[in-house]
Design an enzyme around this catalytic site. Sequence first.
Site, PDB file in Angstrom:
ATOM      1  N   ASN A 206       0.926  -1.118  -0.002  1.00 24.77           N
ATOM      2  CA  ASN A 206      -0.022   0.035  -0.026  1.00 24.77           C
ATOM      3  C   ASN A 206       0.831   1.343   0.109  1.00 24.77           C
ATOM      4  O   ASN A 206       1.972   1.056  -0.029  1.00 24.77           O
ATOM      5  CB  ASN A 206      -1.009   0.060   1.124  1.00 24.77           C
ATOM      6  CG  ASN A 206      -0.239  -0.080   2.543  1.00 24.77           C
ATOM      7  OD1 ASN A 206       0.579   0.684   3.145  1.00 24.77           O
ATOM      8  ND2 ASN A 206      -0.203  -1.368   3.101  1.00 24.77           N
TER       9      ASN A 206
ATOM     10  N   ASP B 253      -4.201  -6.810   4.529  1.00 24.80           N
ATOM     11  CA  ASP B 253      -5.213  -7.731   5.377  1.00 24.80           C
ATOM     12  C   ASP B 253      -5.173  -9.333   4.583  1.00 24.80           C
ATOM     13  O   ASP B 253      -5.641 -10.120   5.351  1.00 24.80           O
ATOM     14  CB  ASP B 253      -6.506  -7.312   5.104  1.00 24.80           C
ATOM     15  CG  ASP B 253      -6.775  -5.956   5.760  1.00 24.80           C
ATOM     16  OD1 ASP B 253      -6.530  -5.989   6.996  1.00 24.80           O
ATOM     17  OD2 ASP B 253      -7.349  -5.011   5.330  1.00 24.80           O
TER      18      ASP B 253
ATOM     19  N   LYS C 223       9.668 -16.265 -10.813  1.00 23.92           N
ATOM     20  CA  LYS C 223       9.033 -15.028 -11.321  1.00 23.92           C
ATOM     21  C   LYS C 223       7.755 -15.640 -12.364  1.00 23.92           C
ATOM     22  O   LYS C 223       8.170 -16.330 -12.977  1.00 23.92           O
ATOM     23  CB  LYS C 223       9.818 -14.137 -12.216  1.00 23.92           C
ATOM     24  CG  LYS C 223       8.815 -12.770 -12.652  1.00 23.92           C
ATOM     25  CD  LYS C 223       9.844 -11.850 -13.637  1.00 23.92           C
ATOM     26  CE  LYS C 223       9.121 -10.846 -14.331  1.00 23.92           C
ATOM     27  NZ  LYS C 223      10.049 -10.022 -15.137  1.00 23.92           N
TER      28      LYS C 223
END
Length: 395
Positions: free
Chosen positions: A204, A272, A282
């Site tokens: 975030n 969360d 990858k």
Amino acid sequence: MRVLLIIGGGISAYKSLELIRLLTVSEHSVMPVLTRAGAEFVTPLSLAALASAPVRSDLFDSGQEAVMDHIRLSRESDVIAVAPATADLLAKMAHGHADDLASTILLATDKPVLVAPAMNLRMWEHPATVRNVQQLMRDGVNFTGPDEGAMACGEFGPGRMSEPEAILRAITATAADSRLKGYRFLVTSGPTWEPIDPVRVITNNSSGRQGSEIARALLAEGAEVVFITGPAATVPPPGATVVNIRTAAEMMQAVRDTLPVDAAVFAAAVSDWKVVNAGESKFKKQTGTVPTLRLAETEDILAMVSQLKDGRPRLVIGFAAETENIVENATLKRRRKGCDWIVANDVSTGTEILGGRENQITLITADETEHWPRMSKSETACLLVQRIVRELTPQ
């Protein structure tokens, strides 16, 4: 309160004029001591006019030193503040140099000392300055700042001197003899990174600035702080015990390892969810196919600590970053998690709070809901810590 203010040589010395004004308006007396370098930025006449007191600058003033003026000045004040505290002044203090009036006063004093560092970000982050700051903190010197921001040199980052209002609050706290001395705090900060594969993560926009400012304000009050931080852009506060983590699981373990504490402030923006089927290599982009990510909830750190049966901190503070129904959602979160206070803020698009330099919070407790005006994250931290002091210490 009698404040001896040492003004070092830096462009931020101009802020010392406003600091003197604030101190005198608050009915504190100010004795300015101007270094030779400081005199390149502000004049003795300006300082004397605002302080209504003579400005000292010369160690070898025969009229003053006939009465050992540097000893008298170092003992007659209630607190000594250094603003701006340049890298040179910090180095002199850390190594006991005394080659001018300011450094001699600092070496001879037995009173609390507060410094407000101000310098280029590379100077602040240089290993020599880091060592000097650590030594001064071990010696009991108090710090406020530095803040992050644009500097006169054109660069941006940590090194900007705290604003005069914040320095005034720190001076008052320093003179109050460290109201949180002996208290141990846990502060979480920054984002977490949940890996999708070795090069991609779920995260975030948290900068870690608010958590870092809270830790700084607690340190200024004399608290011991364990600062558990995710990969944040903000430099951790000097003086804290810093624990660097990446994932929510690592933060949970670091919190468990830190307990018990007297109080805990959970300012981190913890993910969360985590990716259950994260790739060991990858994920390659292939036309017509999109990898399916399976998510699972991360452990609830705030609820775990809030609901401890044994060893629960006396005060547990959570944060609620909301985009709608701010107070309602945050109030429900406080009850559901079991924490004492929730700091709620609106992080919806356009507020520029998540990752920004300002905050506008609502403090929710079991008894009341307080709406605070928008202000800098430094000011928010100082006000929150004042509330913490009132909650934890005898009145």
